[in-house]
Each structure stands twice: as C-alpha cells, then as structure tokens.
Design an enzyme around this catalytic site. Structure first.
Site, PDB file in Angstrom:
ATOM      1  N   ASP A   1       0.818  -1.215   0.000  1.00  0.00           N
ATOM      2  CA  ASP A   1       0.000   0.000   0.000  1.00  0.00           C
ATOM      3  C   ASP A   1       0.854   1.268   0.000  1.00  0.00           C
ATOM      4  O   ASP A   1       2.066   1.216   0.235  1.00  0.00           O
ATOM      5  CB  ASP A   1      -0.963  -0.003   1.198  1.00  0.00           C
ATOM      6  CG  ASP A   1      -0.322  -0.530   2.487  1.00  0.00           C
ATOM      7  OD1 ASP A   1       0.918  -0.522   2.592  1.00  0.00           O
ATOM      8  OD2 ASP A   1      -1.064  -0.945   3.381  1.00  0.00           O
TER       9      ASP A   1
ATOM     10  N   ASN B   1      -7.632  -2.435  14.247  1.00  0.00           N
ATOM     11  CA  ASN B   1      -9.013  -2.685  13.805  1.00  0.00           C
ATOM     12  C   ASN B   1      -9.122  -3.922  12.914  1.00  0.00           C
ATOM     13  O   ASN B   1     -10.157  -4.151  12.294  1.00  0.00           O
ATOM     14  CB  ASN B   1      -9.571  -1.448  13.081  1.00  0.00           C
ATOM     15  CG  ASN B   1      -8.791  -1.127  11.801  1.00  0.00           C
ATOM     16  OD1 ASN B   1      -7.840  -1.831  11.472  1.00  0.00           O
ATOM     17  ND2 ASN B   1      -9.203  -0.094  11.099  1.00  0.00           N
TER      18      ASN B   1
ATOM     19  N   HIS C   1      -7.315  -4.507  10.174  1.00  0.00           N
ATOM     20  CA  HIS C   1      -7.015  -4.332   8.747  1.00  0.00           C
ATOM     21  C   HIS C   1      -5.751  -5.076   8.339  1.00  0.00           C
ATOM     22  O   HIS C   1      -4.849  -5.293   9.155  1.00  0.00           O
ATOM     23  CB  HIS C   1      -6.985  -2.848   8.338  1.00  0.00           C
ATOM     24  CG  HIS C   1      -5.784  -2.066   8.767  1.00  0.00           C
ATOM     25  ND1 HIS C   1      -5.839  -0.706   9.005  1.00  0.00           N
ATOM     26  CD2 HIS C   1      -4.488  -2.409   8.989  1.00  0.00           C
ATOM     27  CE1 HIS C   1      -4.635  -0.273   9.325  1.00  0.00           C
ATOM     28  NE2 HIS C   1      -3.809  -1.278   9.334  1.00  0.00           N
TER      29      HIS C   1
ATOM     30  N   GLU D   1      -9.640  -1.721   5.257  1.00  0.00           N
ATOM     31  CA  GLU D   1     -10.292  -1.397   6.520  1.00  0.00           C
ATOM     32  C   GLU D   1     -11.540  -2.273   6.700  1.00  0.00           C
ATOM     33  O   GLU D   1     -12.024  -2.873   5.732  1.00  0.00           O
ATOM     34  CB  GLU D   1     -10.674   0.090   6.526  1.00  0.00           C
ATOM     35  CG  GLU D   1      -9.494   1.055   6.320  1.00  0.00           C
ATOM     36  CD  GLU D   1      -8.576   1.173   7.547  1.00  0.00           C
ATOM     37  OE1 GLU D   1      -8.454   0.215   8.326  1.00  0.00           O
ATOM     38  OE2 GLU D   1      -7.957   2.254   7.703  1.00  0.00           O
TER      39      GLU D   1
HETATM   40  C1  F6R Z   1       1.450  -1.207   6.150  1.00  0.00           C
HETATM   41  C2  F6R Z   1       0.216  -1.995   6.239  1.00  0.00           C
HETATM   42  C3  F6R Z   1      -0.581  -2.007   7.491  1.00  0.00           C
HETATM   43  C4  F6R Z   1       0.271  -2.255   8.744  1.00  0.00           C
HETATM   44  C5  F6R Z   1      -0.603  -2.199   9.987  1.00  0.00           C
HETATM   45  C6  F6R Z   1       0.201  -2.354  11.253  1.00  0.00           C
HETATM   46  O1  F6R Z   1       2.068  -1.367   4.896  1.00  0.00           O
HETATM   47  O2  F6R Z   1      -0.167  -2.570   5.275  1.00  0.00           O
HETATM   48  O3  F6R Z   1      -1.573  -2.988   7.403  1.00  0.00           O
HETATM   49  O4  F6R Z   1       0.905  -3.492   8.646  1.00  0.00           O
HETATM   50  O5  F6R Z   1      -1.290  -0.968  10.032  1.00  0.00           O
HETATM   51  O6  F6R Z   1       1.045  -1.252  11.392  1.00  0.00           O
HETATM   52  P1  F6R Z   1       2.087  -1.165  12.603  1.00  0.00           P
HETATM   53  O7  F6R Z   1       3.064  -2.258  12.388  1.00  0.00           O
HETATM   54  O8  F6R Z   1       2.702   0.199  12.446  1.00  0.00           O
HETATM   55  O9  F6R Z   1       1.313  -1.325  13.854  1.00  0.00           O
END
Ligand code: F6R
Length: 258
Positions: A72, A141, A143, A148
């Site tokens: 992403d 959440n 994701h 989301e």
């Molecule tokens: C980032 C991504 C997100 C993160 C997730 C956890 O490329 O795809 O799904 O893996 O938001 O983020 P952290 O590791 O910062 O808690």
C-alpha cells in the site's frame, strides 16, 4: 466456505518475532529463485527489516534475483516525503540491499488517476507470476494492507478511505494529525489471498484483540484479517503480548498446526 486455521507461533519478544520472520524469508530466498515478495511497512516491520538487512550484509542472502510488491501507499504523499511508504522502504530495506530498483514496486500514490494505477499494479503482480511470500502486519481494527473493516473479500487493488483509528495510529509519521492522509491505495483482500504463502506478524498488547478476532472470531468483513482463514498457507507469528487474547493460546515457542 472452507476454513483453514493458520499455523500460529508465539515467541517471547518482538525481537524474537523479527528473527523468526527473517528465518522464514531467508529459507524462501534460498529455496525459490527468483522469488517475488509482498512487503508491508509500519512499526511491526522495522525490527524485521533491520535483521533482514543484517542478514544480507553478512552474506546470508541476496536480493539480486528477487522482486517485491508493497501492499500500500498513501494517496497524495510524494514518494520522497516523510511518512510515505516509499520513503520508509528506502530507509529500512531498499537502499541497503541488492534488489534492482525497478523490481521494488510500490503503488504510486501520486498517480493522476488512482483507479488506473490500481489496475496497472494488479497487472504488474500478475505479470510477475504472483506473489510467492507476502508479509503482513495487522491494524488494531483488524485491517491487512489498508483494507479497513467492511472491505469486500473479493476486493482488488483500489483506493480506500482510511479509518480514523488508522489515521490516529499512524499520526506519528506526520507533523500533526491534520497532515495524516485520508486516503490510500492498497492491494485488495483478494489480491492478498492470491499470494502463495502469507506470513502475518503481530507484536504488542495493542494487537491482541485484533489477533484474537482474526483467528478465533467470526470470518467476515468486520475483521478483514479473518479472511486469511480462507487461504490455507498462512503463518501467524506473534509475541506473547499480542497472543494474550487468544482463547486457544499456544505455548510460547509452540507451533499450533491445523
Ligand atoms: C502497512 C500496512 C498495514 C500495517 C498495519 C500495522 O504497509 O499494510 O496494514 O501493517 O497498520 O502497522 P504497525 O506495524 O505500524 O502497527
């Protein structure tokens, strides 16, 4: 809908999670050439990339025949600016390893037409023969990528509006809350499920509820990560604090296999 419980491994600390994840990637890079990786950004991944770079510097692995697709990128954030996933990947991995720059792909969040960019990205993944090993983190959440809650399990790469919870969690990468992007381009859930193998890593107590919902809750769009139970080749690697809400909790260093 056939369900395939993931392999779950709980290790003692975030550092141990990173080490174990690196061992899995090293094995993949050695066994499968050329390999196409799917990559995530975020705080969970930082210790993992540090150890991966150390392994490359020690000559244990090479990325010369590898290629990668990131999950992403924010929409409207220039690649070189702080907070972009392009900048994160350069800092934590790409500038340290020998993967050719044209094979390190990240969606273009500055594309004039994000829908066209999403279609192009999907086609590029398909042309590469798909993703062999996809690394995922998980949002509080539930994701995966930036899919989301509410994301369709049939979704492909597309533009998405970020949840407020996600914007708050990622606010530290931006000067103030108002600067946190509201939109992103993300691989879809179907894109993720198309990877041959998936490795989800989760560390810290703030991830415990999402990990439990993903693994033991109902499979549905309320928890995007629950879609991983439809895949059949998924490893979930947690530290102890991220595993505390699991009812059927594996012992530390214990692998629960379906
Ligand atoms: C980032 C991504 C997100 C993160 C997730 C956890 O490329 O795809 O799904 O893996 O938001 O983020 P952290 O590791 O910062 O808690």
């Amino acid at each position: 809908m056939k369900e395939y419980p993931p392999r779950i491994e709980v290790v003692g600390s975030p550092g141990a999670v990173a080490e174990r994840a690196v061992a899995i990637v090293i094995a993949e890079l050695r066994d499968r050439q050329p390999v196409t990786l799917g990559l995530a950004t975020g705080a969970t991944m930082t210790p993992f990339y540090a150890r991966l770079v150390a392994a490359a510097r020690a000559g244990l692995i090479s990325f010369h025949a590898a290629s990668s697709f990131n999950l992403d990128e924010y929409v409207g954030i220039a690649p070189q600016s702080r907070g972009s996933f392009h900048a994160y990947m350069q800092e934590h991995l790409f500038r340290h390893v020998d993967m050719p720059a044209d094979r390190a792909r990240i969606p273009d969040g500055m594309a004039y037409d994000v829908a066209t960019e999403a279609t192009r990205y999907e086609a590029q993944i398909a042309a590469a023969g798909g993703i062999d090993l996809l690394l995922l983190g998980i949002g509080t959440n539930g994701h995966i990528g930036f899919n989301e809650p509410g994301s369709d399990f049939a979704s492909r790469t597309r533009e998405i509006r970020l949840d407020e919870a996600t914007r708050i969690a990622n606010a530290g990468d931006f000067p103030d809350r108002a600067s946190v992007p509201r939109r992103a381009i993300t691989m879809g859930i179907a894109t993720i499920l198309h990877a041959k193998r998936i490795l989800l890593i989760a560390t810290g107590p703030e991830k415990a509820a999402a990990v439990a919902a993903a693994i033991e809750g109902p499979i549905g769009t309320a928890c995007p990560a629950s879609a991983l139970r439809l895949h059949g080749n998924v490893d979930v690697l947690c530290d102890e604090s991220a595993a505390t809400a699991l009812i059927d909790r594996p012992h530390t260093n214990d692998r629960r296999r379906a």
